[in-house]
Design a protein around this motif. Structure first.
Motif, PDB file in Angstrom:
ATOM      1  N   SER A   1       0.829  -1.198   0.000  1.00  0.00           N
ATOM      2  CA  SER A   1       0.000   0.000   0.000  1.00  0.00           C
ATOM      3  C   SER A   1       0.865   1.249   0.000  1.00  0.00           C
ATOM      4  O   SER A   1       1.960   1.263   0.584  1.00  0.00           O
ATOM      5  CB  SER A   1      -0.862  -0.009   1.263  1.00  0.00           C
ATOM      6  OG  SER A   1      -1.427   1.254   1.489  1.00  0.00           O
TER       7      SER A   1
ATOM      8  N   THR B   1       0.474   3.525   1.773  1.00  0.00           N
ATOM      9  CA  THR B   1       0.579   3.942   3.170  1.00  0.00           C
ATOM     10  C   THR B   1       2.026   3.841   3.672  1.00  0.00           C
ATOM     11  O   THR B   1       2.416   4.555   4.588  1.00  0.00           O
ATOM     12  CB  THR B   1      -0.404   3.128   4.053  1.00  0.00           C
ATOM     13  OG1 THR B   1      -0.490   3.754   5.319  1.00  0.00           O
ATOM     14  CG2 THR B   1       0.010   1.697   4.242  1.00  0.00           C
TER      15      THR B   1
ATOM     16  N   TYR C   1      -2.585  -1.566  10.633  1.00  0.00           N
ATOM     17  CA  TYR C   1      -2.757  -2.047   9.254  1.00  0.00           C
ATOM     18  C   TYR C   1      -1.556  -1.629   8.397  1.00  0.00           C
ATOM     19  O   TYR C   1      -0.918  -2.460   7.737  1.00  0.00           O
ATOM     20  CB  TYR C   1      -4.060  -1.481   8.658  1.00  0.00           C
ATOM     21  CG  TYR C   1      -4.071  -1.481   7.156  1.00  0.00           C
ATOM     22  CD1 TYR C   1      -4.341  -2.638   6.447  1.00  0.00           C
ATOM     23  CD2 TYR C   1      -3.761  -0.320   6.430  1.00  0.00           C
ATOM     24  CE1 TYR C   1      -4.303  -2.643   5.063  1.00  0.00           C
ATOM     25  CE2 TYR C   1      -3.724  -0.309   5.065  1.00  0.00           C
ATOM     26  CZ  TYR C   1      -3.995  -1.481   4.375  1.00  0.00           C
ATOM     27  OH  TYR C   1      -3.955  -1.476   3.009  1.00  0.00           O
TER      28      TYR C   1
ATOM     29  N   ASN D   1      -5.344   4.505  -4.487  1.00  0.00           N
ATOM     30  CA  ASN D   1      -6.729   4.383  -3.999  1.00  0.00           C
ATOM     31  C   ASN D   1      -7.628   3.692  -5.020  1.00  0.00           C
ATOM     32  O   ASN D   1      -8.213   4.374  -5.886  1.00  0.00           O
ATOM     33  CB  ASN D   1      -7.263   5.774  -3.647  1.00  0.00           C
ATOM     34  CG  ASN D   1      -6.635   6.329  -2.379  1.00  0.00           C
ATOM     35  OD1 ASN D   1      -5.433   6.539  -2.307  1.00  0.00           O
ATOM     36  ND2 ASN D   1      -7.433   6.537  -1.365  1.00  0.00           N
TER      37      ASN D   1
ATOM     38  N   ASN E   1     -15.424   2.792   5.386  1.00  0.00           N
ATOM     39  CA  ASN E   1     -14.385   3.736   5.817  1.00  0.00           C
ATOM     40  C   ASN E   1     -13.917   4.572   4.650  1.00  0.00           C
ATOM     41  O   ASN E   1     -13.421   5.667   4.829  1.00  0.00           O
ATOM     42  CB  ASN E   1     -13.141   2.980   6.322  1.00  0.00           C
ATOM     43  CG  ASN E   1     -13.470   2.032   7.428  1.00  0.00           C
ATOM     44  OD1 ASN E   1     -14.123   2.416   8.381  1.00  0.00           O
ATOM     45  ND2 ASN E   1     -13.022   0.788   7.308  1.00  0.00           N
ATOM     46  N   ASN E   2     -14.017   4.005   3.462  1.00  0.00           N
ATOM     47  CA  ASN E   2     -13.398   4.643   2.296  1.00  0.00           C
ATOM     48  C   ASN E   2     -14.400   5.489   1.520  1.00  0.00           C
ATOM     49  O   ASN E   2     -15.607   5.287   1.591  1.00  0.00           O
ATOM     50  CB  ASN E   2     -12.770   3.579   1.393  1.00  0.00           C
ATOM     51  CG  ASN E   2     -11.687   2.805   2.110  1.00  0.00           C
ATOM     52  OD1 ASN E   2     -11.804   1.605   2.330  1.00  0.00           O
ATOM     53  ND2 ASN E   2     -10.639   3.478   2.512  1.00  0.00           N
ATOM     54  N   LEU E   3     -13.841   6.422   0.766  1.00  0.00           N
ATOM     55  CA  LEU E   3     -14.660   7.451   0.129  1.00  0.00           C
ATOM     56  C   LEU E   3     -15.699   6.897  -0.857  1.00  0.00           C
ATOM     57  O   LEU E   3     -16.891   7.212  -0.734  1.00  0.00           O
ATOM     58  CB  LEU E   3     -13.731   8.441  -0.589  1.00  0.00           C
ATOM     59  CG  LEU E   3     -14.422   9.585  -1.308  1.00  0.00           C
ATOM     60  CD1 LEU E   3     -15.170  10.485  -0.323  1.00  0.00           C
ATOM     61  CD2 LEU E   3     -13.402  10.404  -2.104  1.00  0.00           C
TER      62      LEU E   3
ATOM     63  N   LEU F   1     -22.768  12.333   2.654  1.00  0.00           N
ATOM     64  CA  LEU F   1     -21.338  12.045   2.715  1.00  0.00           C
ATOM     65  C   LEU F   1     -20.667  13.096   3.595  1.00  0.00           C
ATOM     66  O   LEU F   1     -20.804  14.295   3.339  1.00  0.00           O
ATOM     67  CB  LEU F   1     -20.732  12.110   1.304  1.00  0.00           C
ATOM     68  CG  LEU F   1     -19.197  12.083   1.279  1.00  0.00           C
ATOM     69  CD1 LEU F   1     -18.662  10.668   1.547  1.00  0.00           C
ATOM     70  CD2 LEU F   1     -18.660  12.625  -0.035  1.00  0.00           C
ATOM     71  N   GLY F   2     -19.942  12.660   4.611  1.00  0.00           N
ATOM     72  CA  GLY F   2     -19.123  13.587   5.397  1.00  0.00           C
ATOM     73  C   GLY F   2     -17.803  13.787   4.667  1.00  0.00           C
ATOM     74  O   GLY F   2     -17.144  12.817   4.290  1.00  0.00           O
ATOM     75  N   VAL F   3     -17.439  15.054   4.414  1.00  0.00           N
ATOM     76  CA  VAL F   3     -16.139  15.352   3.786  1.00  0.00           C
ATOM     77  C   VAL F   3     -15.174  15.706   4.914  1.00  0.00           C
ATOM     78  O   VAL F   3     -15.364  16.701   5.622  1.00  0.00           O
ATOM     79  CB  VAL F   3     -16.273  16.507   2.761  1.00  0.00           C
ATOM     80  CG1 VAL F   3     -14.903  16.949   2.253  1.00  0.00           C
ATOM     81  CG2 VAL F   3     -17.163  16.075   1.608  1.00  0.00           C
ATOM     82  N   PHE F   4     -14.144  14.888   5.068  1.00  0.00           N
ATOM     83  CA  PHE F   4     -13.251  15.023   6.223  1.00  0.00           C
ATOM     84  C   PHE F   4     -12.118  16.003   5.949  1.00  0.00           C
ATOM     85  O   PHE F   4     -11.070  15.616   5.450  1.00  0.00           O
ATOM     86  CB  PHE F   4     -12.666  13.661   6.600  1.00  0.00           C
ATOM     87  CG  PHE F   4     -13.692  12.629   6.972  1.00  0.00           C
ATOM     88  CD1 PHE F   4     -14.812  12.957   7.731  1.00  0.00           C
ATOM     89  CD2 PHE F   4     -13.545  11.301   6.568  1.00  0.00           C
ATOM     90  CE1 PHE F   4     -15.753  11.998   8.072  1.00  0.00           C
ATOM     91  CE2 PHE F   4     -14.481  10.335   6.913  1.00  0.00           C
ATOM     92  CZ  PHE F   4     -15.588  10.684   7.656  1.00  0.00           C
TER      93      PHE F   4
ATOM     94  N   ARG G   1      -6.116  12.455  -3.543  1.00  0.00           N
ATOM     95  CA  ARG G   1      -5.656  11.065  -3.639  1.00  0.00           C
ATOM     96  C   ARG G   1      -5.525  10.655  -5.097  1.00  0.00           C
ATOM     97  O   ARG G   1      -6.170  11.233  -5.979  1.00  0.00           O
ATOM     98  CB  ARG G   1      -6.683  10.113  -2.973  1.00  0.00           C
ATOM     99  CG  ARG G   1      -6.822  10.281  -1.472  1.00  0.00           C
ATOM    100  CD  ARG G   1      -5.584   9.843  -0.715  1.00  0.00           C
ATOM    101  NE  ARG G   1      -5.742   9.961   0.735  1.00  0.00           N
ATOM    102  CZ  ARG G   1      -5.492  11.068   1.437  1.00  0.00           C
ATOM    103  NH1 ARG G   1      -5.104  12.170   0.820  1.00  0.00           N
ATOM    104  NH2 ARG G   1      -5.627  11.074   2.745  1.00  0.00           N
TER     105      ARG G   1
ATOM    106  N   VAL H   1     -11.241  15.201  -2.931  1.00  0.00           N
ATOM    107  CA  VAL H   1     -12.504  14.570  -2.511  1.00  0.00           C
ATOM    108  C   VAL H   1     -13.686  15.264  -3.206  1.00  0.00           C
ATOM    109  O   VAL H   1     -14.584  14.590  -3.752  1.00  0.00           O
ATOM    110  CB  VAL H   1     -12.646  14.634  -0.974  1.00  0.00           C
ATOM    111  CG1 VAL H   1     -14.038  14.199  -0.529  1.00  0.00           C
ATOM    112  CG2 VAL H   1     -11.560  13.787  -0.300  1.00  0.00           C
TER     113      VAL H   1
ATOM    114  N   ARG I   1     -10.059  13.978   9.427  1.00  0.00           N
ATOM    115  CA  ARG I   1     -10.046  12.649  10.046  1.00  0.00           C
ATOM    116  C   ARG I   1      -8.623  12.380  10.537  1.00  0.00           C
ATOM    117  O   ARG I   1      -7.668  12.514   9.761  1.00  0.00           O
ATOM    118  CB  ARG I   1     -10.459  11.626   8.984  1.00  0.00           C
ATOM    119  CG  ARG I   1     -10.572  10.212   9.469  1.00  0.00           C
ATOM    120  CD  ARG I   1     -11.167   9.315   8.391  1.00  0.00           C
ATOM    121  NE  ARG I   1     -10.274   9.111   7.250  1.00  0.00           N
ATOM    122  CZ  ARG I   1     -10.529   8.284   6.239  1.00  0.00           C
ATOM    123  NH1 ARG I   1     -11.664   7.596   6.208  1.00  0.00           N
ATOM    124  NH2 ARG I   1      -9.684   8.152   5.246  1.00  0.00           N
TER     125      ARG I   1
ATOM    126  N   ASP J   1      -5.096  11.171   8.483  1.00  0.00           N
ATOM    127  CA  ASP J   1      -5.089  11.446   7.035  1.00  0.00           C
ATOM    128  C   ASP J   1      -3.979  12.427   6.670  1.00  0.00           C
ATOM    129  O   ASP J   1      -3.706  13.363   7.420  1.00  0.00           O
ATOM    130  CB  ASP J   1      -6.427  12.078   6.602  1.00  0.00           C
ATOM    131  CG  ASP J   1      -7.507  11.050   6.362  1.00  0.00           C
ATOM    132  OD1 ASP J   1      -7.196   9.842   6.391  1.00  0.00           O
ATOM    133  OD2 ASP J   1      -8.671  11.460   6.146  1.00  0.00           O
TER     134      ASP J   1
END
Ligand code: UFG
Length: 338
Positions: free
Chosen positions: A124, A126, A149, A179, A198-200, A215-218, A231, A269, A292, A295
């Motif tokens: 990933s 990440t 993770y 992503n 969890n993912n967009l 949808l919450g935009v973080f 992303r 996003v 979040r 992030d």
């Protein structure tokens, strides 16, 4: 001769199975169905005309993996099996270390014992952590993550490198995914998260289908063109084709390579939301929320190494991803459940 996909019933694994079969590979899937449905198998058959051989086993149990190798000629392994939720991994880190490390170790041990020399790993982006600046390239230093993770991905990369140093003939590719979104254009396979996504993209599609209210935009105060996170969204079919290219390459080479699978382009996003609305003629109610935790502002790949070594690059657009994600969700409002 077959390619074994551990965790091959999941989102990325199932799309990879389809693309490998299309390329003429024989595919075997080993999966304990802990986060996937048995229906995936018939859907793969509907798309390709071929039903992969399926072992319902826990890949963490070495004897069970050995059985697959005893009963088949396994030419290479694509290792997807593992837990993948970032927030869950902060609640139950030991379960993540136990499962993700055990599955990887049992596969690698069996490969050594059975002299199977080709390994492709689901890593990933990440692993680039929060200190590097995008575009991320494979030469950048990796770093530990704020969640278990991400740390399991980093640890497994290291395990594979140490293993390769001890076994010259091994050919291993560490695929660093950005992503993945979208779905197979048939609408038969796609992402089916358990519970609240969890993912967009699954959150957007569940909002569109009416399962979620908005949808919450973080985060709207990032140092990005519109203030929301950026992303590198990649179509899962492109990503799956990247695995085929990785297998083709790994079968002919030796040593370890980390390779990004991304488009090389970042989208915010809010750009994803507006492209989704345009592609599908829908409105997504959004609520602007605080950042979040964990992030980063911007993540996108330098995709040159995949092009150079594998001859692969992403072809599909964000518009395609949005159309195909919605096509999957509207045809399967409850995922693989009836
Ligand atoms: N986002 C929202 N609302 C949501 C969900 C996400 O605004 O409901 C935002 C996030 O804040 C972020 C962007 O959308 O800015 C993408 O978030 P995702 O959760 O979809 O993806 P991440 O980039 O956080 O995580 C993904 C994979 C991880 C992997 C990581 C590596 O899910 O497995 O990329 O970069 F570790």
């Amino acid at each position: 001769m077959a390619i074994l996909l551990t965790g091959g019933m999941g989102f990325i694994g199932s799309h990879t199975a389809v693309e490998l079969i299309k390329e003429g590979y024989e595919v075997i899937i080993a999966d304990n169905l802990s986060n996937s449905s048995k229906k995936v198998l018939e859907r793969i058959e509907t798309i390709t005309g071929v039903k992969p051989l399926f072992y319902e086993i826990d890949v963490a149990v070495k004897e069970d993996v050995m059985k697959v190798f005893e009963e088949n000629e396994v030419q290479g392994v694509v290792h997807f099996a593992g837990y993948k939720s970032v927030p869950e991994s902060t609640r139950i880190p030991l379960a993540y270390y136990r499962n993700n490390l055990d599955t990887a170790l049992s596969v690698l041990e069996v490969m050594k014992e059975k002299n199977c020399k080709t390994f492709v790993f689901s890593s990933s982006a990440t692993v680039y952590g929060d200190k590097n600046k995008a575009p991320f390239n494979e030469e950048m230093p990796t770093s530990t993550s704020t969640n278990a993770y991400g740390n399991t991905k980093l640890m497994i990369e290291q395990i594979v490198r140490d293993f390769a140093a001890s076994w010259e003939e091994l050919s291993a590719i560490l695929l660093r995914y950005f992503n993945p979104i979208g779905a197979h254009p048939s609408g038969l396979i796609g992402e089916a998260p358990d519970g609240i996504p969890n993912n967009l993209m699954p959150y957007i599609t569940q909002t569109a289908v009416g399962v979620r209210e908005y949808l919450g935009v973080f985060g709207t105060d990032y140092d990005t063109p519109d203030g929301t996170g950026v992303r590198d969204f990649i179509h899962v079919v492109d990503l799956a084709r990247g695995h085929v290219a990785a297998i083709n390459y790994a079968l002919k080479t030796q040593g370890v390579e980390a390779i990004n699978l991304g488009t090389g382009k970042g989208n915010s996003v809010l750009e994803v939301v507006s492209t989704f609305e345009k592609a599908n003629d829908l409105k997504i109610p959004v609520k602007l929320l605080p950042r979040r935790p964990g992030d980063i502002a911007t993540s996108f790949a330098l995709a040159d190494k995949a092009k150079k070594l594998l001859g692969w690059k992403a072809e599909l657009t964000l518009f395609d991803m949005c159309k195909d994600s919605w096509n999957w969700q509207k045809n399967n409002p409850k995922g693989y459940e009836d």
